[in-house]
Design an enzyme around this catalytic site. Structure first.
Site, PDB file in Angstrom:
ATOM      1  N   HIS A   9      46.344 -18.835  44.347  1.00 57.79           N
ATOM      2  CA  HIS A   9      46.234 -20.106  43.804  1.00 57.79           C
ATOM      3  C   HIS A   9      45.095 -20.798  44.220  1.00 57.79           C
ATOM      4  O   HIS A   9      45.334 -22.066  44.686  1.00 57.79           O
ATOM      5  CB  HIS A   9      47.798 -20.929  44.160  1.00 57.79           C
ATOM      6  CG  HIS A   9      47.897 -20.874  45.757  1.00 57.79           C
ATOM      7  ND1 HIS A   9      49.013 -20.770  46.171  1.00 57.79           N
ATOM      8  CD2 HIS A   9      47.024 -21.149  46.831  1.00 57.79           C
ATOM      9  CE1 HIS A   9      48.977 -21.048  47.557  1.00 57.79           C
ATOM     10  NE2 HIS A   9      47.912 -21.078  47.764  1.00 57.79           N
ATOM     11  N   HIS A  56      50.462 -27.342  51.173  1.00 58.66           N
ATOM     12  CA  HIS A  56      49.449 -27.044  52.064  1.00 58.66           C
ATOM     13  C   HIS A  56      49.314 -28.329  52.868  1.00 58.66           C
ATOM     14  O   HIS A  56      48.474 -29.129  52.936  1.00 58.66           O
ATOM     15  CB  HIS A  56      48.170 -26.828  51.430  1.00 58.66           C
ATOM     16  CG  HIS A  56      48.081 -25.480  50.700  1.00 58.66           C
ATOM     17  ND1 HIS A  56      48.780 -25.445  49.449  1.00 58.66           N
ATOM     18  CD2 HIS A  56      47.735 -24.353  51.120  1.00 58.66           C
ATOM     19  CE1 HIS A  56      48.621 -24.068  49.123  1.00 58.66           C
ATOM     20  NE2 HIS A  56      47.919 -23.383  49.926  1.00 58.66           N
ATOM     21  N   HIS A 190      42.417 -13.584  52.570  1.00 59.63           N
ATOM     22  CA  HIS A 190      41.576 -14.717  52.616  1.00 59.63           C
ATOM     23  C   HIS A 190      41.630 -15.288  53.930  1.00 59.63           C
ATOM     24  O   HIS A 190      42.795 -15.428  54.526  1.00 59.63           O
ATOM     25  CB  HIS A 190      41.527 -15.697  51.598  1.00 59.63           C
ATOM     26  CG  HIS A 190      42.760 -16.601  51.490  1.00 59.63           C
ATOM     27  ND1 HIS A 190      44.104 -16.174  51.204  1.00 59.63           N
ATOM     28  CD2 HIS A 190      43.037 -18.105  51.529  1.00 59.63           C
ATOM     29  CE1 HIS A 190      45.027 -17.074  50.918  1.00 59.63           C
ATOM     30  NE2 HIS A 190      44.237 -18.232  51.174  1.00 59.63           N
ATOM     31  N   GLU A 237      50.150 -15.771  53.114  1.00 61.50           N
ATOM     32  CA  GLU A 237      50.468 -16.425  51.777  1.00 61.50           C
ATOM     33  C   GLU A 237      51.180 -15.173  51.071  1.00 61.50           C
ATOM     34  O   GLU A 237      52.174 -15.460  50.299  1.00 61.50           O
ATOM     35  CB  GLU A 237      49.670 -17.189  51.012  1.00 61.50           C
ATOM     36  CG  GLU A 237      49.243 -18.848  51.864  1.00 61.50           C
ATOM     37  CD  GLU A 237      48.323 -19.426  50.823  1.00 61.50           C
ATOM     38  OE1 GLU A 237      48.054 -20.535  50.866  1.00 61.50           O
ATOM     39  OE2 GLU A 237      47.731 -18.719  49.770  1.00 61.50           O
TER      40      GLU A 237
HETATM   41  C1  DHB Z   1      41.605 -21.850  49.619  1.00 58.52           C
HETATM   42  C2  DHB Z   1      42.788 -22.728  49.676  1.00 58.52           C
HETATM   43  C3  DHB Z   1      43.882 -22.183  49.475  1.00 58.52           C
HETATM   44  O1  DHB Z   1      45.295 -22.734  49.684  1.00 58.52           O
HETATM   45  C4  DHB Z   1      44.248 -20.553  49.123  1.00 58.52           C
HETATM   46  O2  DHB Z   1      45.376 -19.872  49.137  1.00 58.52           O
HETATM   47  C5  DHB Z   1      43.137 -19.901  49.030  1.00 58.52           C
HETATM   48  C6  DHB Z   1      41.944 -20.681  49.093  1.00 58.52           C
HETATM   49  C7  DHB Z   1      40.368 -22.659  49.650  1.00 58.52           C
HETATM   50  O3  DHB Z   1      40.561 -23.640  50.001  1.00 58.52           O
HETATM   51  O4  DHB Z   1      39.326 -21.780  49.035  1.00 58.52           O
HETATM   52 FE    FE Z   2      47.056 -21.505  49.841  1.00 61.33          FE
END
Ligand code: DHB
Ligand code: FE
Length: 276
Positions: A9, A56, A190, A237
């Site tokens: 997402h 978030h 990530h 996540e």
């Molecule tokens: C980013 C934020 C998110 O919540 C995520 O799941 C993936 C990437 C971001 O800020 O790049």
């Molecule tokens: Fe996220």
């Protein structure tokens, strides 16, 4: 129950859609891979999607941290995450179904927080844009199911899987004939901050995608420390995908998969599963 769809997402994906940049050379390979997922939604025509996501620190900050929370409202507005709300339609809820799921889960001894009012951040709205594009109104109702994956301690993969099973019992017990899909969102690998910012781990992600179909029992046992070490702090996540997987029976088939690195700073995955 028509199936489960899991997808990252990443907020930048929403921005690329909102700003009309999806044909740019950077974004095109990612968005080309979303076509079959949009076709699947058009063919399957869910009436409602139980959309598992994480907030978030937009609605639930450190004041209140529900591990699992279900939305029982009839509408949800896109949240202002600092740049104004996204220019997208409001999200139509399904209060009656949300309350039914809440009642079924709680009587099934799976206590969950009930949320009658909340704005929804990129965790919920970006998956809608990925799967539906830019319609005038979203083609299905949404029951949001928020999971705390932001503040330790977060739920285990096995607990998420079992929540998915309990959600399925609730879906099967609803007395109206409606088509339901479950979305799992967030992930894949990530890390957004610190020395390891930009970390991705395609090998780990691909094995996770494989084992959603072939060895979900392995995935149920993955400890938090492995997610964080192998997939970055925010890669945790991905544990939410096990809720969507748990809502399906034992034997599933993979209908579609798309995996792409990078989007912004992250790895992105999308997978659709149906029961055999
Ligand atoms: C980013 C934020 C998110 O919540 C995520 O799941 C993936 C990437 C971001 O800020 O790049
Ligand atoms: Fe996220």
């Amino acid at each position: 129950m028509i199936g489960s769809l899991c997808t990252s997402h990443v907020p930048a994906i929403g921005v690329a859609i909102d700003q009309g940049n999806t044909e740019d050379p950077y974004w095109k390979p990612l968005f080309d891979g979303y076509g079959p997922a949009r076709d699947w939604i058009k063919e399957q025509k869910p009436d409602v999607v139980i959309l598992v996501f994480n907030d978030h620190a937009t609605v639930f900050d450190l004041d209140v941290i529900p591990t699992f929370a279900i939305g029982t409202a009839d509408d949800y507005q896109p949240a202002d995450e600092g740049w104004g709300p996204r220019p997208i339609p409001a999200v139509e809820g399904y209060g009656e179904f949300g309350w039914h799921i809440a009642e079924s889960l709680i009587l099934d001894e799976f206590d969950i927080t009930v949320v009658n009012k909340m704005d929804v951040d990129h965790g919920l709205t970006v998956p809608l844009s990925i799967t539906c594009g830019q319609p005038e109104r979203w083609p299905f109702k949404v029951v949001p199911l928020a999971v705390n994956v932001v503040q330790y301690p977060v739920p285990t993969g096995n607990r998420c899987f079992n929540l998915g099973r309990a959600i399925r019992r609730a879906i099967d017990a609803f007395d109206k004939d409606i088509r339901v899909a479950v979305f799992g969102t967030g992930g894949m690998s990530h890390q957004l901050h610190g020395e390891r910012a930009g970390l991705t781990n395609p090998e780990w992600d691909k094995r996770f995608l494989d084992d959603l179909t072939h060895d979900v029992d392995r995935l149920r046992q993955i400890p938090h420390i492995e997610y964080v070490r192998e997939t970055g702090a925010e890669g945790i996540e991905t544990v939410m995908w096990l809720i969507a997987r748990g809502a399906l029976g034992e034997n599933v088939r993979e209908v579609y998969r798309h995996y792409h690195v990078p989007a912004s700073n992250t790895a992105t995955g999308l997978i659709i599963l149906e029961e055999n």
